[in-house]
Design an enzyme around this catalytic site. Structure first.
Site, PDB file in Angstrom:
ATOM      1  N   ASP A  26      35.020  23.771  -9.385  1.00 29.37           N
ATOM      2  CA  ASP A  26      33.674  23.270  -9.067  1.00 29.37           C
ATOM      3  C   ASP A  26      32.711  23.526 -10.227  1.00 29.37           C
ATOM      4  O   ASP A  26      31.567  23.072 -10.186  1.00 29.37           O
ATOM      5  CB  ASP A  26      33.144  23.916  -7.777  1.00 29.37           C
ATOM      6  CG  ASP A  26      33.192  25.432  -7.828  1.00 29.37           C
ATOM      7  OD1 ASP A  26      34.287  25.994  -7.991  1.00 29.37           O
ATOM      8  OD2 ASP A  26      32.122  26.064  -7.725  1.00 29.37           O
ATOM      9  N   ASN A  27      33.163  24.249 -11.239  1.00 27.31           N
ATOM     10  CA  ASN A  27      32.333  24.471 -12.420  1.00 27.31           C
ATOM     11  C   ASN A  27      32.856  23.693 -13.624  1.00 27.31           C
ATOM     12  O   ASN A  27      32.566  24.041 -14.771  1.00 27.31           O
ATOM     13  CB  ASN A  27      32.272  25.967 -12.755  1.00 27.31           C
ATOM     14  CG  ASN A  27      31.488  26.754 -11.711  1.00 27.31           C
ATOM     15  OD1 ASN A  27      30.676  26.181 -10.978  1.00 27.31           O
ATOM     16  ND2 ASN A  27      31.718  28.047 -11.635  1.00 27.31           N
TER      17      ASN A  27
HETATM   18  P1  AMP Z   1      28.893  29.589  -8.786  1.00 25.66           P
HETATM   19  O1  AMP Z   1      29.920  30.670  -8.759  1.00 25.66           O
HETATM   20  O2  AMP Z   1      27.522  30.047  -9.256  1.00 25.66           O
HETATM   21  O3  AMP Z   1      29.335  28.372  -9.515  1.00 25.66           O
HETATM   22  O4  AMP Z   1      28.643  29.152  -7.267  1.00 25.66           O
HETATM   23  C1  AMP Z   1      29.664  28.756  -6.401  1.00 25.66           C
HETATM   24  C2  AMP Z   1      29.065  28.137  -5.163  1.00 25.66           C
HETATM   25  O5  AMP Z   1      28.196  29.059  -4.506  1.00 25.66           O
HETATM   26  C3  AMP Z   1      28.241  26.893  -5.400  1.00 25.66           C
HETATM   27  O6  AMP Z   1      28.438  26.031  -4.321  1.00 25.66           O
HETATM   28  C4  AMP Z   1      26.834  27.426  -5.449  1.00 25.66           C
HETATM   29  O7  AMP Z   1      25.884  26.446  -5.098  1.00 25.66           O
HETATM   30  C5  AMP Z   1      26.894  28.518  -4.405  1.00 25.66           C
HETATM   31  N1  AMP Z   1      25.908  29.566  -4.653  1.00 25.66           N
HETATM   32  C6  AMP Z   1      25.924  30.497  -5.636  1.00 25.66           C
HETATM   33  N2  AMP Z   1      24.874  31.329  -5.538  1.00 25.66           N
HETATM   34  C7  AMP Z   1      24.138  30.891  -4.477  1.00 25.66           C
HETATM   35  C8  AMP Z   1      22.924  31.322  -3.852  1.00 25.66           C
HETATM   36  N3  AMP Z   1      22.233  32.361  -4.314  1.00 25.66           N
HETATM   37  N4  AMP Z   1      22.502  30.629  -2.792  1.00 25.66           N
HETATM   38  C9  AMP Z   1      23.182  29.589  -2.302  1.00 25.66           C
HETATM   39  N5  AMP Z   1      24.321  29.145  -2.833  1.00 25.66           N
HETATM   40  C10 AMP Z   1      24.810  29.780  -3.901  1.00 25.66           C
HETATM   41 MG    MG Z   2      29.014  26.577  -9.722  1.00 31.05          MG
END
Ligand code: AMP
Ligand code: MG
Length: 502
Positions: A257-258
């Site tokens: 997803d990244n």
């Molecule tokens: P990441 O690891 O930052 O790429 O995030 C993975 C998933 O978690 C994605 O769907 C983000 O939108 C969600 N996410 C990460 N941090 C938050 C947060 N503080 N609030 C809501 N969703 C989050």
């Molecule tokens: Mg992400």
């Protein structure tokens, strides 16, 4: 989010919003949560120019409110998109824009550019999160986006950061911020995985058509446009990851997803630039297995491309044919990645021929650097000053190694190679300084800017942005500050911990 405003700047912007036209299966339309009493933290003039904004865009009466999620300009159409993905190698189910909000797409001089707020509040995809981003991680994302662009690496861009006193709980209580991100598209591998997982083949096809139509038009006329798309994505991913490896960039969370469908570096979280060279370096303290260790990134990218290929299978014909086509497309990554990396390293060593001899020299140098934990950026930069005259000691470079005898042996081979290529030191130096940055966003540089910003002093963020925008430039008369930016990390840098908690 309050009323739609009519500021002077707004009528000058033309909105296209093509992603929104995909329809409600792809997103939830919703407003952002307001950010109380926002203030400017940082702005990128270079990103503003890309968008075709005037240099004083931010003086517009409502710009601060708009880019904090407190107001909309006409034409903006806020929405959170849905995606899924594999996190740390495991299917994670539905994810989506949990704290990001797509505002629309500007018809910019160089083509469509989407605008996204990150940290703008809860969405239907927030899961356990609070929808917020903290000042610390927002400054890191802002600076690194613009730094990667300065390095010539494909990346999402960042227009600005705004901050607020709104408390946000992480390991400690921090304060909220919003980063405005900019990219031709924020579509991720995970968007495709989402529709494939739910057997929504119509939406899957619609998404592939959309990406081909708007972002990979050269694939339209291929015999198998989706196979051509997969191959094109694989090639762009190979380019980007090869550039990461060549500059010592560790992403930290290469979940599917990244991964950008455009091959952009996206979602700056616990990233890091290598200080001492360690191929096994893990920059993300939450990555206990080291899945995303520096040297593993190229293979992880391929693993992620397999996940994308798997998702695209329903669009690639009947079963046998489909997997054959998918594997053939992925093969292009296996072929391209080592070639692109070797071409990069050839340039970094100031050599002309990207052949077996060069590969051995590159590998030899990297082995020495790893054994002696030589600083990645400083070693490569000092290599530009290599004196190829017989008997030259090259002390500044040599002193970076503990095993001087091993270095001398390597230097003999390097010198021979330079002589074979009739390389001219002064010319090579200029070329090498264009590909070996003097300064990268080391954790401690970001940390200093963040500490000052959290005390209300944003000048260091701005200064650092300027330095990182021109990372190859050698100051004519370097100041103490210039030397510090390009110098070794201080001892306290080792204690900086970055994790997924942002
Ligand atoms: P990441 O690891 O930052 O790429 O995030 C993975 C998933 O978690 C994605 O769907 C983000 O939108 C969600 N996410 C990460 N941090 C938050 C947060 N503080 N609030 C809501 N969703 C989050
Ligand atoms: Mg992400």
């Amino acid at each position: 989010m309050s009323a739609v405003l009519q500021p002077p700047l707004a009528p000058a912007l033309r909105w296209r919003n093509r992603f929104a036209q995909l329809g409600p299966a792809f997103y939830t339309a919703l407003p952002s949560e307001p950010l109380p009493a926002p203030r400017w933290v940082a702005r990128s003039a270079s990103c503003a120019r890309l968008l075709g904004l005037p240099s004083d865009w931010w003086k517009d009466a409502d710009a601060l409110e708009v880019f904090s999620g407190n107001a909309l300009w006409p034409g903006m159409q806020p929405l959170a998109s849905v995606y899924s993905g594999h996190q740390f190698g495991v299917w994670a189910g539905q994810l989506g824009d949990g704290r990001a909000l797509w505002l629309g797409e500007i018809d910019a001089p160089g083509g469509g550019l989407e605008i996204q707020l990150k940290g703008s509040g809860l969405t239907p995809y927030s899961r356990m999160g609070d929808g917020r981003a903290v000042l610390r991680s927002s400054i890191r994302e802002f600076l690194c986006s613009e730094a990667m662009h300065g390095l010539g690496i494909a990346t999402t861009r960042a227009l600005c950061v705004t901050g607020s006193d709104l408390p946000v709980r992480r390991e400690a209580i921090e304060t909220a911020a919003v980063v405005t991100r900019v990219a031709p598209s924020f579509i991720r591998f995970g968007h495709f995985e989402h529709f494939a997982h739910h057997d929504q083949h119509a939406e899957l096809a619609q998404l592939a058509d959309f990406v081909i139509e708007h972002h990979y038009p050269q694939c339209r006329d291929a015999a198998q446009p989706v196979a051509a798309l997969l191959e094109a994505v694989a090639l762009r991913t190979a380019q980007t990851v090869a550039q990461w490896q060549a500059v010592g960039f560790c992403h930290g969370v290469m979940n599917t997803d990244n991964m950008s469908i455009l091959g952009l570096t996206i979602d700056y979280g616990p990233f890091g630039f290598l200080d001492a060279y360690d191929p096994d370096h893990i920059c993300n303290h939450s990555d206990h297995q080291g899945r995303y260790a520096f040297a593993r990134q190229p293979n992880v990218a391929l693993w992620n491309l397999h996940a994308l290929a798997q998702a695209l299978l329903p669009l690639l014909g009947d079963a046998d044919e489909a997997s054959e086509r998918a594997l053939a497309a992925l093969e292009s990554y296996r072929t391209a990645f080592p070639q692109v990396l070797l071409a990069r390293m050839t340039a970094k060593l100031g050599l002309k021929a990207a052949d077996e001899g060069t590969r051995e020299l590159v590998d030899g140098l990297m082995r020495l650097m790893a054994a002696d934990r030589a600083d990645f950026t400083i070693t490569m930069r000092r290599l530009a000053d290599f004196d190829s005259a017989p008997g030259a000691r090259n002390d500044a470079l040599r002193d970076l190694f503990i095993d001087r005898i091993a270095f001398d042996a390597w230097a003999v081979r390097y010198r021979q190679r330079l002589r074979q290529e009739a390389s001219i030191d002064a010319e090579r130096r200029v070329q090498m300084q264009r590909v070996n940055p003097r300064v990268v966003l080391r954790n401690h540089l970001g940390e200093t800017a963040i500490r000052l910003a959290s005390e209300g002093d944003f000048a260091e963020v701005e200064r650092l942005l300027g330095v990182l925008a021109a990372p190859f430039d050698e100051p004519a008369r370097p100041s103490a500050q210039d030397r510090a930016d390009a110098g070794f990390p201080p001892d306290w840098a080792q204690a900086i911990a970055v994790s997924c908690s942002s």
